[in-house]
Design an enzyme around this catalytic site. Sequence first.
Site, PDB file in Angstrom:
ATOM      1  N   SER A  75       0.805 -10.064  -0.745  1.00 45.46           N
ATOM      2  CA  SER A  75       0.594  -8.613  -0.737  1.00 45.46           C
ATOM      3  C   SER A  75       0.779  -7.946   0.615  1.00 45.46           C
ATOM      4  CB  SER A  75      -0.800  -8.287  -1.277  1.00 45.46           C
ATOM      5  OG  SER A  75      -1.792  -8.929  -0.496  1.00 45.46           O
ATOM      6  N   LYS A  77       0.800  -1.226   0.000  1.00 45.81           N
ATOM      7  CA  LYS A  77       0.000   0.000   0.000  1.00 45.81           C
ATOM      8  C   LYS A  77       0.840   1.286   0.000  1.00 45.81           C
ATOM      9  CE  LYS A  77      -4.329  -1.515   0.186  1.00 45.81           C
ATOM     10  NZ  LYS A  77      -5.375  -1.104  -0.765  1.00 45.81           N
TER      11      LYS A  77
END
Length: 409
Positions: free
Chosen positions: A311, A61
């Site tokens: 991720s 992110k």
Amino acid sequence: MSFGTPYPSHPLILDDVRGAQKMLSGVARVTPMEGSRYLSRLVGSPVHFKCENLQRTGSFKLRGAYVRISGLRPEERAAGVVAASAGNHAQGVALASSLQGVRSTVFMPVGAPLPKVAATREYGAEVRLHGHVVDETLAAAQEYAHDTGAVFIHPFDHRDVIAGQGTVGLEILEQCPEVRTIVVGIGGGGLAAGIAVAVKALRPDVKVIGVQAEAAAAYPPSLAAGHPLGIDTSPTMADGIHVGRPGDVPFAIVRELVDEVRTVTEDQLSSALLLCLERAKLVVEPAGASPVAALLGAPETFGGPVVAVLSGGNVDPLLMQRILRHGMAAAGRYLSLRLRLTDRPGALATLLAVLSVADANVLDVGHVRTDPRLGLTEVEVELHLETKGPEHCEQVASALREAGYTVMP
């Protein structure tokens, strides 16, 4: 589910992603690529992990948040930024803002895990706890943006955010030029869309496969309908991809460039997390383990070499404990059963001796003596055992039956 129908052109091109990569130089880590011998054997060709769980702030992110904030005009920077998130996006915005000298306010749900709240504050954001679900938190952040003029930083539905996430795709091609399939989790779609833009421009032969949690799979019906649809989601351990509606911008890209979207179950997610921890020695959150879950579910359907994008790795320790137990149960490493004994001295010791011979580790023993179904001299015993897999579970149950015990489900 596969998709080949054209969709109106999306606004991102390879140059956007390359520009983001230059912008992130020295800011985001070029995360490592690790091989998995276990999955390689299952798939029948090399499988690699792209370890974004080792990125700064513990997830990808930071990439998109930094690029988005970098593109703000001076007057927007002066007004500050605001975001809403239960974890990864919050930390990415907080650090990206601090690195660029921009004031940030992050709204998080009241029940957000304390380690994530503390990390967001430590990265420099003002944290405001509001609402019990993300939708309430999101509404509060948008109201704050309206009232103060702060710029709302969306977690996935903006071209700059997607360009930043797409740098993961460029790194994959550099680190594993022979790749044939990239598997990536999908929530709102920003990461998958960014990777697809970068990879398909340079290597159109590479398949990009998205993975959603079965309990929050908005993309398959949206793709079938041809436009984003909101769905009623169910609780899932994969909170990082628990999104009820695809973003408009990433949806256009996913529809055009992502080859397939699959779903995985909660059992598959927990088994994947356990595999990452035990076999790869990597701490991965459930959403980050979704590509591994897809590989475990149907290994023969992936053409290799395969790169699975891990991720994120931000998982609350208490949640991790529960997930690992769930994963061990799904893998046949836990066995829970009930049986009845004559309530007399030594009966439990005799039972435990049978379990010892069967090589089952007793984790917990519970007694019920007051159930009306029980005879006057009977006791029901509930056992929780640690076993070595499904075959061993059957062996333990058979040993108990051979010893004369009635095993109940």
